[in-house]
Design a protein around this motif. Structure first.
Motif, mmCIF file in Angstrom:
data_model
loop_
_atom_site.group_PDB
_atom_site.id
_atom_site.type_symbol
_atom_site.label_atom_id
_atom_site.label_comp_id
_atom_site.label_asym_id
_atom_site.label_seq_id
_atom_site.Cartn_x
_atom_site.Cartn_y
_atom_site.Cartn_z
ATOM 1 N N TYR B 221 -73.496 3.237 -12.885
ATOM 2 C CA TYR B 221 -74.745 2.648 -13.389
ATOM 3 C C TYR B 221 -73.994 1.930 -14.581
ATOM 4 C CZ TYR B 221 -78.089 5.266 -10.943
ATOM 5 O OH TYR B 221 -78.973 6.017 -10.024
ATOM 6 N N GLY B 222 -74.692 0.990 -15.132
ATOM 7 C CA GLY B 222 -74.166 0.085 -16.387
ATOM 8 C C GLY B 222 -75.324 0.242 -17.315
ATOM 9 N N ILE B 223 -74.840 0.324 -18.527
ATOM 10 C CA ILE B 223 -75.889 0.516 -19.747
ATOM 11 C C ILE B 223 -76.144 -1.145 -20.230
ATOM 12 C CG2 ILE B 223 -75.903 1.170 -22.192
ATOM 13 C CD1 ILE B 223 -73.582 3.018 -21.657
ATOM 14 N N ALA B 224 -77.431 -1.293 -20.442
ATOM 15 C CA ALA B 224 -78.017 -2.583 -20.756
ATOM 16 C C ALA B 224 -79.179 -2.424 -21.842
ATOM 17 C CB ALA B 224 -78.528 -3.418 -19.529
ATOM 18 N N PRO B 225 -79.252 -3.226 -22.565
ATOM 19 C CA PRO B 225 -80.592 -3.272 -23.623
ATOM 20 C C PRO B 225 -81.727 -3.372 -22.609
ATOM 21 C CG PRO B 225 -78.870 -5.061 -24.209
ATOM 22 C CD PRO B 225 -78.445 -4.426 -22.938
ATOM 23 N N LYS B 226 -82.694 -2.556 -22.835
ATOM 24 C CA LYS B 226 -83.848 -2.288 -22.178
ATOM 25 C C LYS B 226 -84.472 -3.638 -21.519
ATOM 26 C CE LYS B 226 -87.650 0.708 -21.090
ATOM 27 N NZ LYS B 226 -88.867 1.252 -21.602
ATOM 28 N N ASP B 273 -73.177 -0.319 -34.686
ATOM 29 C CA ASP B 273 -72.659 -0.296 -36.049
ATOM 30 C C ASP B 273 -70.909 0.115 -36.362
ATOM 31 O OD1 ASP B 273 -72.838 2.411 -35.250
ATOM 32 O OD2 ASP B 273 -74.060 2.958 -37.023
ATOM 33 N N LYS B 274 -70.576 0.619 -35.260
ATOM 34 C CA LYS B 274 -69.131 0.941 -35.472
ATOM 35 C C LYS B 274 -68.230 -0.227 -35.249
ATOM 36 C CE LYS B 274 -69.797 5.800 -33.938
ATOM 37 N NZ LYS B 274 -69.864 6.657 -32.692
ATOM 38 N N ALA B 275 -68.598 -1.385 -34.888
ATOM 39 C CA ALA B 275 -67.544 -2.440 -34.746
ATOM 40 C C ALA B 275 -67.454 -3.040 -36.075
ATOM 41 C CB ALA B 275 -68.459 -3.436 -34.030
ATOM 42 N N PRO B 276 -66.159 -3.141 -36.427
ATOM 43 C CA PRO B 276 -65.965 -3.816 -37.700
ATOM 44 C C PRO B 276 -66.159 -5.489 -37.608
ATOM 45 C CG PRO B 276 -63.915 -3.432 -36.479
ATOM 46 C CD PRO B 276 -65.201 -2.803 -35.705
ATOM 47 N N GLU B 277 -66.121 -6.027 -38.923
ATOM 48 C CA GLU B 277 -66.550 -7.500 -39.022
ATOM 49 C C GLU B 277 -65.777 -8.157 -37.964
ATOM 50 O OE1 GLU B 277 -69.215 -8.270 -40.361
ATOM 51 O OE2 GLU B 277 -68.995 -10.448 -39.723
ATOM 52 N N ARG B 278 -64.710 -8.041 -38.169
ATOM 53 C CA ARG B 278 -63.696 -8.923 -37.238
ATOM 54 C C ARG B 278 -63.850 -8.942 -35.632
ATOM 55 N NH1 ARG B 278 -58.856 -11.059 -36.774
ATOM 56 N NH2 ARG B 278 -57.839 -10.333 -34.581
ATOM 57 N N LEU B 279 -64.233 -7.694 -35.134
ATOM 58 C CA LEU B 279 -64.620 -7.416 -33.834
ATOM 59 C C LEU B 279 -66.096 -8.191 -33.536
ATOM 60 C CD1 LEU B 279 -64.120 -6.248 -31.036
ATOM 61 C CD2 LEU B 279 -65.133 -4.149 -31.867
ATOM 62 N N ARG B 280 -66.933 -7.943 -34.520
ATOM 63 C CA ARG B 280 -68.401 -8.497 -34.177
ATOM 64 C C ARG B 280 -68.019 -10.059 -34.014
ATOM 65 N NH1 ARG B 280 -72.117 -5.342 -38.705
ATOM 66 N NH2 ARG B 280 -71.304 -3.253 -38.220
ATOM 67 N N GLU B 281 -67.253 -10.623 -34.821
ATOM 68 C CA GLU B 281 -67.237 -12.232 -34.552
ATOM 69 C C GLU B 281 -66.222 -12.486 -33.324
ATOM 70 O OE1 GLU B 281 -64.866 -14.694 -37.278
ATOM 71 O OE2 GLU B 281 -65.927 -13.561 -38.790
ATOM 72 N N GLY B 282 -65.462 -11.518 -32.995
ATOM 73 C CA GLY B 282 -64.509 -11.471 -31.726
ATOM 74 C C GLY B 282 -65.560 -11.512 -30.544
ATOM 75 N N MET B 283 -66.722 -10.587 -30.411
ATOM 76 C CA MET B 283 -67.270 -10.434 -29.540
ATOM 77 C C MET B 283 -68.215 -11.593 -29.288
ATOM 78 S SD MET B 283 -68.179 -6.460 -29.141
ATOM 79 C CE MET B 283 -68.825 -5.727 -30.860
ATOM 80 N N ARG B 284 -68.783 -11.908 -30.404
ATOM 81 C CA ARG B 284 -69.833 -13.376 -30.596
ATOM 82 C C ARG B 284 -69.115 -14.495 -29.864
ATOM 83 N NH1 ARG B 284 -74.632 -13.799 -32.080
ATOM 84 N NH2 ARG B 284 -75.562 -12.317 -33.539
ATOM 85 N N HIS B 285 -67.843 -14.943 -30.269
ATOM 86 C CA HIS B 285 -67.338 -16.020 -29.774
ATOM 87 C C HIS B 285 -66.532 -15.736 -28.371
ATOM 88 C CE1 HIS B 285 -67.837 -18.352 -33.519
ATOM 89 N NE2 HIS B 285 -67.538 -17.203 -34.079
ATOM 90 N N ASP B 295 -80.173 -12.056 -29.642
ATOM 91 C CA ASP B 295 -80.697 -13.444 -30.465
ATOM 92 C C ASP B 295 -82.036 -13.921 -30.135
ATOM 93 O OD1 ASP B 295 -78.117 -13.109 -31.572
ATOM 94 O OD2 ASP B 295 -77.184 -14.794 -30.511
ATOM 95 N N ARG B 296 -82.140 -14.038 -28.716
ATOM 96 C CA ARG B 296 -83.416 -14.453 -28.209
ATOM 97 C C ARG B 296 -84.648 -13.560 -28.344
ATOM 98 N NH1 ARG B 296 -81.253 -17.950 -23.112
ATOM 99 N NH2 ARG B 296 -79.881 -19.186 -24.447
ATOM 100 N N GLN B 297 -84.583 -12.425 -28.798
ATOM 101 C CA GLN B 297 -85.673 -11.345 -29.077
ATOM 102 C C GLN B 297 -85.339 -11.074 -30.517
ATOM 103 O OE1 GLN B 297 -86.741 -8.655 -25.959
ATOM 104 N NE2 GLN B 297 -84.644 -8.643 -25.872
ATOM 105 N N GLY B 298 -84.575 -12.009 -31.252
ATOM 106 C CA GLY B 298 -84.627 -11.703 -32.760
ATOM 107 C C GLY B 298 -84.094 -10.401 -33.486
ATOM 108 N N ILE B 299 -83.112 -9.616 -32.616
ATOM 109 C CA ILE B 299 -82.738 -8.400 -33.022
ATOM 110 C C ILE B 299 -81.443 -8.483 -33.263
ATOM 111 C CG2 ILE B 299 -82.069 -6.048 -32.103
ATOM 112 C CD1 ILE B 299 -84.059 -6.540 -29.887
ATOM 113 N N ASP B 300 -80.900 -7.651 -34.503
ATOM 114 C CA ASP B 300 -79.503 -7.804 -35.103
ATOM 115 C C ASP B 300 -78.687 -6.414 -34.438
ATOM 116 O OD1 ASP B 300 -76.954 -7.360 -36.156
ATOM 117 O OD2 ASP B 300 -77.847 -7.708 -38.279
ATOM 118 N N PRO B 301 -78.108 -6.426 -33.494
ATOM 119 C CA PRO B 301 -77.842 -5.089 -32.805
ATOM 120 C C PRO B 301 -76.710 -4.400 -33.688
ATOM 121 C CG PRO B 301 -76.555 -7.130 -31.914
ATOM 122 C CD PRO B 301 -77.647 -7.770 -32.720
#
Ligand SMILES: Cc1cc2nc3c(=O)[nH]c(=O)nc-3n(C[C@H](O)[C@H](O)[C@H](O)COP(=O)(O)OP(=O)(O)OC[C@H]3O[C@@H](n4cnc5c(N)ncnc54)[C@H](O)[C@@H]3O)c2cc1C
Ligand code: SF4
Ligand code: SF4
Lengths: 112, 530
Positions: B221-226, B273-285, B295-301
């Motif tokens: 199984y894979g984990i997904a936002p509900k 919350d364990k993702a450092p800033e540099r990684l957050r940006e890395g994931m986003r881009h 983003d489409r539900q207005g949540i900051d993960p």
């Protein structure tokens, strides 16, 4: 699921009809295509990349309808947002080399 | 079966499915001079599990420390079923082909240290590139053309037929060899990019008597936002999880398993919350689709906990599939398999091969199967396509009237899902529940085989049949393994530490499963003339 095919933006190129893996859209002669099989949509967002004019919106809810309005989506900057982030331009990938996924492998947490 | 009408085509090699495995197979065959046709249910470029996601792939040079460590990790995780020589060959081939991709001008990014990074690709960019490469190599692509029938002549695979999604008309490809690269089976669970992955290739191969293997290792199984489709589990490496009472979950170990345990007690929330800033940006881009549900539900993960769930992925990130030998050969001469369509035990053993091994496996087995298929077709000579090949598979349907075929098929699919998708069916198994499932699935098989994919309103019947058959092999294989191992978790049987053995399965009317003998290396061998 796919929620919007904007009649004001769509230029009837039919690329979404071709590129959707689940055959959700249906071409219409001399007109813009229609969302014919919404229930088959797999919420993969990929049609948004292929649409050259940001006329499509896929809601992230995969098993529920979401009522959307084009003006609101546009105002929230959501039309074409995925395409821009991916660097797709006129139905072509132009951002491949800008993928920063390598940062996920820097702290050795993830080892394939 | 009635005579086939509609489009008629000929090829040396026909490839069923245009994900990475199918694309590499088609390219390898074309590079050997074969005329190649790819038939694809969706669109080559957007269809399949790779297209919709990002694909981590193992980029490690032959003989390097990185490679030997990757092989060791596979062995450590595989619960005794990994074959190190196969893993090494897969990684060698992957390395070689990644090099060619770079030479061809694929836009691998340069990391901050100035090195070319080839360990992850955006699936949709990768497959866009592969599609263009195939067209340049002279490969013919039929999009929106799901296959549902294998053709054979005297027990040798000789082509494929199916229908055009748009018109419902038939098409037929007579060929010297067939490669099945139709992906795995996730039972329409909603996991990202898996809607077309309904086990069609398994059913076609099994109808001709090919064996499957590893269908017991399917508790994946894979984990997904509900409520979303985005089963991108990698981000949860940097997550804090909360249980139904809002308490932080302190357990360590397999993330999926932790989530499964707590979902059974109510609900689970996550925050990255364990993702450092540099990684957050890395994931986003790097992987913008991760953020679409947020983003489409207005949540900051990164700061706001959100509910997560598990979506079934079956053999897409799990293990089972058609048993293949070294070069992708199945039990049937002229029939090859690659990628998720093939049993992946040699590569990932008893566990998921997601996050790198699977992408490498799809690439390497694709190259091998395509090359071997081209050689096989070549050994038959140019008249191979004139063999009086007949439909060897395809459930024929009956003349039973269906009041509302669409609704009946939807009911059957829901019932099959009920035996596979729930956590207490596939994540945690027990002998009692498996026995009940086996009986229900036998009944469902009798129901589904009365439909005919060629009739209006019954277009989904082949997929429904393939899922029903796949569920039966899964259950039969799980019943045959009275121990827990890897992603086969039996509540009524612990890990035994027994010598590892594989479970083979097959059969269509009557399903069978049995242990393969420990020394049984009678995996299929290609009959291609050298
Ligand atoms: C969300 C997600 C993330 C993943 N991430 C990773 C990762 O990072 N690294 C990794 O190694 N693995 C990953 N995996 C697994 C990986 O995606 C698969 O192993 C890989 O896609 C297999 O390639 P394939 O070509 O065999 O199958 P697919 O890519 O699934 O392609 C199969 C193709 O066959 C077509 N098809 C199906 N039936 C028919 C038919 N009847 N007729 C014609 N065509 C048909 C389908 O439409 C599809 O295009 C991930 C899986 C998921 C679901
Ligand atoms: S999200 Fe995917 S399946 Fe849905 S319409 Fe768009 S391309 Fe098709
Ligand atoms: S891709 Fe966009 S512009 Fe082209 S037909 Fe579809 S919605 Fe219209």
């Amino acid at each position: 699921m796919i929620e919007l095919l904007s009649p004001t933006r769509c230029i009837a190129c039919n690329l979404c009809v071709k590129a959707c893996p689940d055959h959700v859209f249906e071409a219409v002669e001399n007109d813009i295509p229609v969302i014919a099989r919404k229930e088959d949509c797999q919420t993969c967002f990929l049609c948004e990349l292929y649409c050259p004019v940001d006329a499509l919106y896929v809601s992230p809810l995969r098993d529920r309808d979401e009522i959307v309005s084009e003006e609101e989506l546009a105002a929230r900057g959501l039309l074409g947002s995925f395409r821009q982030r991916m660097g797709w331009d006129r139905s072509r990938p132009k951002g491949t080399h800008k993928d920063t996924s390598y940062r996920m492998f820097e702290d050795d947490k993830v080892k394939p | 079966m009635t005579a086939q009408t509609g489009t008629k085509l000929e090829a040396d090699v026909v490839v069923m499915g245009g994900g990475p495995a199918g694309c590499w197979a088609a390219l390898a065959a074309a590079e050997q001079g074969a005329r190649v046709i790819v038939v694809e249910k969706g669109y080559v470029g957007t269809s399949g599990a790779t297209a919709a996601g990002n694909t981590t792939i193992i980029d490690a040079a032959p003989g390097s420390v990185a490679q030997s460590e990757a092989v060791k990790r596979r062995r450590a995780r595989g619960a005794g079923l990994v074959e190190e020589d196969v893993v090494t060959r897969v990684l060698d081939e992957t390395y070689r082909q990644l090099g060619r991709l770079a030479d061809w001008g694929y836009g691998f990014p340069t990391s901050d240290t100035g090195l070319l990074f080839r360990g992850s690709m955006r699936g949709v960019d990768y497959l866009y590139f592969m599609r263009r490469k195939l067209l340049k190599a002279g490969v013919t692509i039929l999009d929106h053309a799901p296959a549902d029938t294998l053709l054979a002549h005297e027990g040798v695979a000789a082509g494929v037929s199916g229908r055009w999604r748009a018109s419902g008309e038939r098409w037929t490809v007579h060929a010297g060899a067939v490669v099945i690269a139709s992906g795995g089976c996730a039972f329409l669970s909603g996991a990202l990019g898996t809607n077309n992955l309904t086990g069609d290739g398994y059913l076609m191969a099994a109808e001709l008597g090919a064996r499957l293997s590893g269908m017991d290792f399917t508790g994946q199984y894979g984990i997904a936002p509900k409520g979303s489709s985005v089963t991108k589990g990698i981000v949860y490496f940097w997550a804090t999880l909360f249980d139904v009472d809002g308490n932080r979950i302190e357990e360590t170990g397999d993330r999926q398993e932790i989530v499964a345990r707590h979902l059974l007690r109510g609900s689970v929330r996550a925050v990255l919350d364990k993702a450092p800033e540099r990684l957050r940006e890395g994931m986003r881009h790097g992987q913008p689709n991760i953020f679409l549900p947020f983003d489409r539900q207005g949540i900051d993960p990164f700061t706001q906990p959100f509910e997560v769930t598990l979506l079934y992925e079956g053999t897409v990130r799990g293990v089972g599939g058609i048993l293949i030998g070294q070069d992708g050969a199945t039990d049937l001469p002229g029939l090859y398999a690659a990628g998720d369509a093939a049993a992946r035990e040699p590569m990932s053993g008893a566990t998921s091969g997601g996050g790198g091994p699977n992408a490498s496996w799809a690439l390497a087995t694709g190259v091998w199967a395509g090359g071997a298929a081209a050689r096989f077709a070549g050994s038959l000579g140019p008249l191979a396509v004139r063999r009086p090949a007949r439909a060897a598979t395809g459930i024929t349907g009956t003349t039973v009237a269906h009041a509302d075929a669409r609704a009946e098929l939807a009911d059957i699919i829901r019932a099959v899902q009920g035996e596979v998708l729930p956590l207490d069916r596939s994540f945690y198994r027990s002998g009692d529940r498996l026995a009940v499932s086996a009986q229900r699935l036998d009944t469902l098989w009798q129901a589904v085989r009365r439909f005919d994919v060629r009739l209006p309103g019954q277009e989904k019947s082949y997929e429904a049949a393939a899922m029903t058959a796949t569920a039966r092999w899964i259950v039969a294989s799980a019943q045959a393994r009275p121990e827990s191992r890897g992603i086969h978790r039996r509540e009524d049987a612990a890990s035994t530490g027994e010598a590892p053995r594989r479970i083979h399965s097959g059969g269509v009317g009557r399903v069978w499963s049995r242990w393969s003998h420990a020394a049984d290396h009678s995996t299929p061998e290609s009959l291609a003339a050298e």
